[in-house]
Design an enzyme around this catalytic site. Structure first.
Site: not given
Ligand code: BES
Ligand code: MN
Ligand code: ZN
Length: 508
Positions: A270, A282, A356
């Site tokens: 990643k 965030k 992901r």
């Protein structure tokens, strides 16, 4: 990096800034570890008592400085704690040696040359001490203009030279242990540099460029897909995540091939060069360290180059899924559906679950070559940090034996890890009313949910494991052992060990 050499020289005659010795915790107080006999003798065999008087116990992480005895060329003795003294026939634990060497190397910042008189009774111990020194001496200060002046004035540079006493410079196994420690530590420190680099400089394009230079230097094959190639190729996950940033995404394929290899290992990392969360932004307090979100790609990059430098008899392909997760008018939104490289569609419910998505594309790309095994490495979930803390990574897999082998490899090289399950019942939480799958499921067990998502993008019948390094990748606390503040290089040594075991035919 610190220069590392072996020497059979006697400690008293050595011209150095310091002699490093080991002290262990014995049943009745501190005991001087083997390797320091000459120092103890010069103290009339009273060194353990002297250390005790100075408050030393032999505990791990402890450091005691004392003046060198008369007749020594070096002025200083540095005693580092090794923890509990091992049983009579057992040697010192490799990780205890690695950490102690790291503690000493950190304390010797500013010194030019140090001799390490630790219990170096074989190639295993020599390699561990070498790694501890090289990893402990690491510093990231290339962005500190003020430090450059200070360094020029007070010489606050990392330890320049380390001489390992006890090792035999002409012994092939001893020399090999040093060469391995140098190759692995140099690449691991390079991974740390990449992680510590600020995200305005380390864009996906910049990372790909660094990989290109390394490929040239080490004779590796490299292929870089830029945003045009990614769109054309149908990499909807990587393009979706990278779509909000002016710094466009890249997929890098870096291949090391050995002419006699009969196994092929694929490593997928990643590489989110900055994770703002995207439209699901965030909150402040959760984003200052998010330059570390490419730690998986950095680990994979380092491991492939290390495998090449070690000439391992195995083919290793590294896939770096590089993108920056930013909010903007072109960013992916919660509610969007992405068509992944595999053809599966994903409903994006939370743009902060971006790892992901890029990994899904890279895992499917890696699967197309039908490797013997795939291991992905990612700072994937905060849930894994809650579960295992900040020093242990989680291992999930579609194969119990492979997961156990990875755990053993991690233990062997001194990386704390733990095996985690992929409970089938958590899969239905990602069912989507509009797409094949959603990028989020139940909040509880979030690390395992992420693992289950990734599993969907691994080719049929391919052995796969997933390392969630969100905890240990970046050290927000103070330095300890051979681990500095900031990027740690987590998983590099486990991946290199896995490549070695695969080359030796000790896996599957
Ligand atoms: N990069 C983060 C995970 C992370 C957290 C890494 C802490 C290092 C330290 C990841 O992309 C993320 O934001 N995950 C979300 C997933 C959630 C939205 C399903 C998380 O863990 O909160
Ligand atoms: Mn995120
Ligand atoms: Zn992330």
């Amino acid at each position: 990096m610190t220069a590392l050499t072996l020497s059979t020289a006697a400690a008293p005659g050595l011209r150095a800034d310091a002699i490093v010795i080991g002290v262990a915790k014995g049943a009745k107080g501190p005991v001087v570890a083997p390797g320091a006999e000459a120092v103890d003798k010069a103290y009339d065999g009273r060194l353990a008592g002297v250390l005790e008087t100075l408050g030393a116990s032999g505990a791990e992480g402890e450091l005691t400085k004392l003046p060198a005895p008369a007749g020594f060329k070096a002025p200083l003795v540095v005693a580092v704690g090794l923890g509990a003294e091992p049983d009579k026939d057992a040697g010192y634990d490799a990780e205890a040696l690695r950490r102690a060497a790291g503690v000493a190397a950190r304390a010797l910042t500013g010194a030019r040359k140090a001799a390490f008189a630790l219990p170096a009774d074989g190639p295993g111990a020599i390699g561990a001490i070498g790694e501890g020194v090289l990893l402990g001496a690491y510093a990231f200060d290339s962005y500190k203009e003020s430090a450059k002046d200070a360094r020029a004035k007070n010489g606050k540079t990392p330890l320049a030279e380390a001489v390992l006493l006890g090792g035999k410079p002409r012994d092939a196994a001893h020399k090999g242990a040093v060469a391995r420690a140098v190759a692995v530590s140099e690449e691991l420190n390079r991974a740390r540099d990449l992680i510590n680099m600020p995200p305005n400089d380390l864009t996906p394009q910049a990372f790909a460029g660094i990989a290109q230079s390394a490929a040239k230097e080490h004779g590796l094959k490299i292929q870089v897909l830029d945003e045009k190639a990614l769109v054309k190729g149908g990499y909807g996950g990587i393009m979706g995540v990278g779509g909000g940033s002016a710094a466009t995404p890249r997929l890098v394929k870096l291949s090391y091939a050995h002419p006699k290899a009969d196994k092929h290992l694929a490593l997928v990392g990643k590489g989110i060069t900055y994770d703002s969360g995207g439209i699901s932004l965030k909150p402040a307090g959760h984003n200052e360290t998010m330059k570390c979100d490419m730690s998986g790609a950095a680990a994979v990059f380092a491991a492939v180059v290390a495998a090449a430098r070690l000439g391992l008899r195995v083919n290793v392909t590294g896939w770096l899924a590089l993108a920056e997760n930013m909010p903007s008018g072109s960013a992916v939104r919660p509610g969007d559906v992405l068509r992944m490289y595999s053809g599966k569609t994903v409903e994006v419910l939370n743009t902060d679950a971006e790892g992901r998505l890029v990994l899904g594309d890279a895992l499917w790309a890696a699967s197309q070559e039908a490797p013997d095994a795939i291991v992905d490495v990612a700072t994937l979930t905060g849930a894994m940090v809650l579960a295992l803390g900040s020093r242990t990574f989680g291992i999930m897999a579609n194969d119990d034996a492979f997961r156990t082998a990875l755990h053993e490899a991690a233990e062997e090289v001194g990386e704390p890890a733990w095996q985690m399950p992929l409970p089938e019942h958590l899969r239905k939480g990602m069912d989507s009313p509009v797409a094949d799958i959603a990028n989020m499921g139940e909040r509880m067990g979030g690390g395992l949910v992420a693992g289950l998502f990734l599993r969907e993008f691994v080719g049929e019948g391919i052995t796969w494991a997933h390392l969630d390094i969100a905890g240990p990748a970046f050290n927000e606390g103070g330095p300890f052992g051979y681990t500095p503040k900031g990027g740690t290089g987590s998983a590099v040594r486990t991946l290199v060990r896995l490549a070695e075991l695969t080359a030796a035919g000790d896996l599957g």
